[in-house]
Scaffold this active site. Structure first.
Site, mmCIF file in Angstrom:
data_model
loop_
_atom_site.group_PDB
_atom_site.id
_atom_site.type_symbol
_atom_site.label_atom_id
_atom_site.label_comp_id
_atom_site.label_asym_id
_atom_site.label_seq_id
_atom_site.Cartn_x
_atom_site.Cartn_y
_atom_site.Cartn_z
ATOM 1 N N LYS A 129 0.837 -1.215 0.000
ATOM 2 C CA LYS A 129 0.000 0.000 0.000
ATOM 3 C C LYS A 129 0.864 1.254 0.000
ATOM 4 O O LYS A 129 0.489 2.267 -0.587
ATOM 5 C CB LYS A 129 -0.934 0.023 1.221
ATOM 6 C CG LYS A 129 -1.953 -1.111 1.239
ATOM 7 C CD LYS A 129 -3.177 -0.796 0.417
ATOM 8 C CE LYS A 129 -4.175 -1.929 0.469
ATOM 9 N NZ LYS A 129 -5.105 -1.993 -0.628
ATOM 10 N N LYS A 211 -3.294 -9.986 -6.619
ATOM 11 C CA LYS A 211 -4.600 -10.293 -6.025
ATOM 12 C C LYS A 211 -5.693 -9.408 -6.642
ATOM 13 O O LYS A 211 -5.454 -8.228 -6.905
ATOM 14 C CB LYS A 211 -4.480 -10.012 -4.524
ATOM 15 C CG LYS A 211 -5.659 -10.409 -3.695
ATOM 16 C CD LYS A 211 -5.533 -9.864 -2.278
ATOM 17 C CE LYS A 211 -5.916 -8.405 -2.203
ATOM 18 N NZ LYS A 211 -6.662 -8.000 -1.010
ATOM 19 N N LYS A 214 -10.610 -4.476 -4.909
ATOM 20 C CA LYS A 214 -11.686 -3.552 -5.291
ATOM 21 C C LYS A 214 -11.147 -2.182 -5.718
ATOM 22 O O LYS A 214 -11.793 -1.468 -6.443
ATOM 23 C CB LYS A 214 -12.768 -3.436 -4.222
ATOM 24 C CG LYS A 214 -12.316 -3.127 -2.818
ATOM 25 C CD LYS A 214 -13.526 -3.034 -1.900
ATOM 26 C CE LYS A 214 -13.420 -3.866 -0.656
ATOM 27 N NZ LYS A 214 -12.256 -3.625 0.186
HETATM 28 N N1 AQP Z 1 -8.678 -11.449 -4.229
HETATM 29 C C1 AQP Z 1 -9.032 -11.995 -3.087
HETATM 30 N N2 AQP Z 1 -9.038 -13.337 -2.937
HETATM 31 C C2 AQP Z 1 -9.413 -13.894 -1.754
HETATM 32 N N3 AQP Z 1 -9.794 -13.191 -0.674
HETATM 33 C C3 AQP Z 1 -9.800 -11.856 -0.776
HETATM 34 N N4 AQP Z 1 -10.111 -10.882 0.092
HETATM 35 C C4 AQP Z 1 -9.976 -9.677 -0.508
HETATM 36 N N5 AQP Z 1 -9.558 -9.851 -1.777
HETATM 37 C C5 AQP Z 1 -9.425 -11.189 -1.963
HETATM 38 C C6 AQP Z 1 -10.539 -11.106 1.471
HETATM 39 O O1 AQP Z 1 -11.720 -10.364 1.685
HETATM 40 C C7 AQP Z 1 -11.770 -9.913 3.048
HETATM 41 C C8 AQP Z 1 -12.083 -8.456 3.094
HETATM 42 O O2 AQP Z 1 -11.006 -7.744 2.509
HETATM 43 P P1 AQP Z 1 -10.922 -6.173 2.635
HETATM 44 O O3 AQP Z 1 -11.807 -5.560 1.634
HETATM 45 O O4 AQP Z 1 -11.143 -5.743 4.019
HETATM 46 O O5 AQP Z 1 -9.419 -5.875 2.361
HETATM 47 P P2 AQP Z 1 -8.475 -6.278 1.197
HETATM 48 O O6 AQP Z 1 -7.983 -7.677 1.399
HETATM 49 O O7 AQP Z 1 -7.404 -5.228 1.154
HETATM 50 O O8 AQP Z 1 -9.405 -6.208 -0.090
HETATM 51 P P3 AQP Z 1 -9.178 -5.360 -1.389
HETATM 52 O O9 AQP Z 1 -10.289 -5.696 -2.324
HETATM 53 O O10 AQP Z 1 -7.790 -5.563 -1.896
HETATM 54 O O11 AQP Z 1 -9.404 -3.889 -0.856
HETATM 55 P P4 AQP Z 1 -8.580 -2.586 -1.189
HETATM 56 O O12 AQP Z 1 -8.461 -2.539 -2.686
HETATM 57 O O13 AQP Z 1 -9.383 -1.483 -0.621
HETATM 58 O O14 AQP Z 1 -7.269 -2.726 -0.503
HETATM 59 C C9 AQP Z 1 -10.415 -10.262 3.663
HETATM 60 O O15 AQP Z 1 -10.544 -11.413 4.462
HETATM 61 C C10 AQP Z 1 -9.541 -10.544 2.479
HETATM 62 O O16 AQP Z 1 -8.532 -11.476 2.774
#
Ligand code: AQP
Length: 345
Positions: A129, A211, A214
């Site tokens: 990040k 990965k 969003k």
């Molecule tokens: N691509 C993924 N595959 C499997 N699990 C995933 N999770 C997120 N992306 C994947 C799981 O979803 C839960 C909630 O995640 P989050 O939104 O709190 O944070 P994150 O992991 O940082 O998700 P994003 O989509 O990547 O958000 P941004 O873009 O805002 O940083 C967690 O349990 C995560 O493991």
């Protein structure tokens, strides 16, 4: 999944065993993706029959990246509606916004004093990040895992169902809890990660080494739960694969392996079964089938989500009720922590 704490929560022999607790959260930084659905939320729904569950829209975590106020509020409500649409019954699970329960921030401060800079500096998510937000490497981004530890430990959670990317944060949470307990006695329950065997890391469709996220810059790499069937199928048709045209799960075929994982999760079939099903098909037919399976699966959830979003008052009331219940549970742990540390309570 290891269940080491099952015995910890059983009362003296003959008594009914207490139900174990689950906590997990999701950031309100956008519309949830197929990745967060398969890696986390679909398991939350499966586990919610057996455990006492708290599922939280972690909006305090969301502001570690700069957010537009109106969007943040909309994303928060949207996320809550998605959780309910995807099967989390608010009568059976505690659903709430993190910012409505002050104990999260309070315990986070306390735990900051039991967490080392070196530990936080090693976190992969912080490094990723920071690289993506060079102009806003704020202290919250650095201490993000401490707030996450506070989220989990406040509720004495036994199990934390997360995607693979969150394993390192759970390990840190366990280290901090262990350190605190060593000084003050058994204050916190030691939580365990629950990471699903298939779907724990859904990859970006355009860059299968990354990965699916969003906040992805390339919209084609990411399936949002709100995407229409046409958009979903188009995104899968454009998914990056390789040139050998064999539908097989292999380390050197990250694009196809990712699509196989998604297809297996959507249909409930084993990966080997999916490989056999498309043994004689080209990539075009396979991608079309994956897109259709995803679109079909998401359609009923999308309808339910739209119905829930039509009544914001009801959504806010659900969150307020959840926050009240969560705060009651959180205050008990916080009181125990303050007593242990030596604050005048
Ligand atoms: N691509 C993924 N595959 C499997 N699990 C995933 N999770 C997120 N992306 C994947 C799981 O979803 C839960 C909630 O995640 P989050 O939104 O709190 O944070 P994150 O992991 O940082 O998700 P994003 O989509 O990547 O958000 P941004 O873009 O805002 O940083 C967690 O349990 C995560 O493991």
């Amino acid at each position: 999944m290891t269940q080491n704490s099952e015995t910890n929560t059983k009362k003296a022999s003959g008594a009914t065993p207490e139900r174990q607790k689950i906590f997990s959260g999701i950031k309100s930084t956008g519309i949830p993706t197929l990745g967060s659905f398969l890696g986390a939320i679909s398991n939350w729904e499966k586990l919610s029959a057996e455990y006492d569950c708290l599922y939280c829209v972690v909006d305090l975590h969301a502001i570690t990246i700069r957010q537009n106020p109106k969007e943040l509020r909309d994303y928060g409500r949207n996320m809550l509606a998605w959780l309910i649409a995807l099967g989390l019954d608010p009568e059976k699970n505690i659903l709430y916004y993190q910012s409505q329960v002050p104990a999260h921030a309070e315990l986070s401060w306390i735990l900051n004093c039991y967490t080392y800079m070196g530990e936080l500096g090693r976190m992969t998510q912080f490094k990723d990040k920071s690289a993506k937000n060079e102009d806003n490497i704020n202290a919250g981004l650095f201490t993000y895992p401490v707030l996450m530890a506070a989220d989990i430990l406040l509720y004495q959670a036994n199990l934390v169902p997360v995607g693979d990317d969150q394993r390192q944060h759970i390990e840190l949470c366990r280290d901090v809890a262990g350190r605190f307990n060593k000084i003050y006695g058994d204050v916190f329950t030691m939580p365990e990660a629950y990471v699903p065997p298939v779907g724990a890391r859904i990859m970006d469709l355009q860059t299968p080494s990354d990965k699916m996220s969003k906040s992805d810059e390339n919209a084609n790499g990411c399936i949002l739960l709100s995407d229409s069937p046409d958009v979903i199928i188009k995104k899968f048709k454009r998914a990056v694969t390789d040139s050998d045209n064999t539908v097989k799960f292999a380390e050197d075929k990250p694009g196809i392996s990712n699509l196989l994982t998604i297809y297996a999760c959507m249909t409930g079939k084993k990966i080997a079964h999916c490989e056999a099903e498309f043994a004689d098909a080209g990539y075009g037919a396979f991608k079309q089938a994956v897109g259709e399976a995803v679109a079909q699966n998401l359609a009923p959830y999308q309808e339910k989500h739209a119905r829930l979003m039509a009544d914001i008052g009801e959504l806010d009331a659900i969150a307020a009720k959840g926050a009240k219940k969560a705060a009651e549970a959180a205050e008990k742990t916080l009181a125990k922590v303050k007593e242990a540390i030596g604050f005048v309570v």
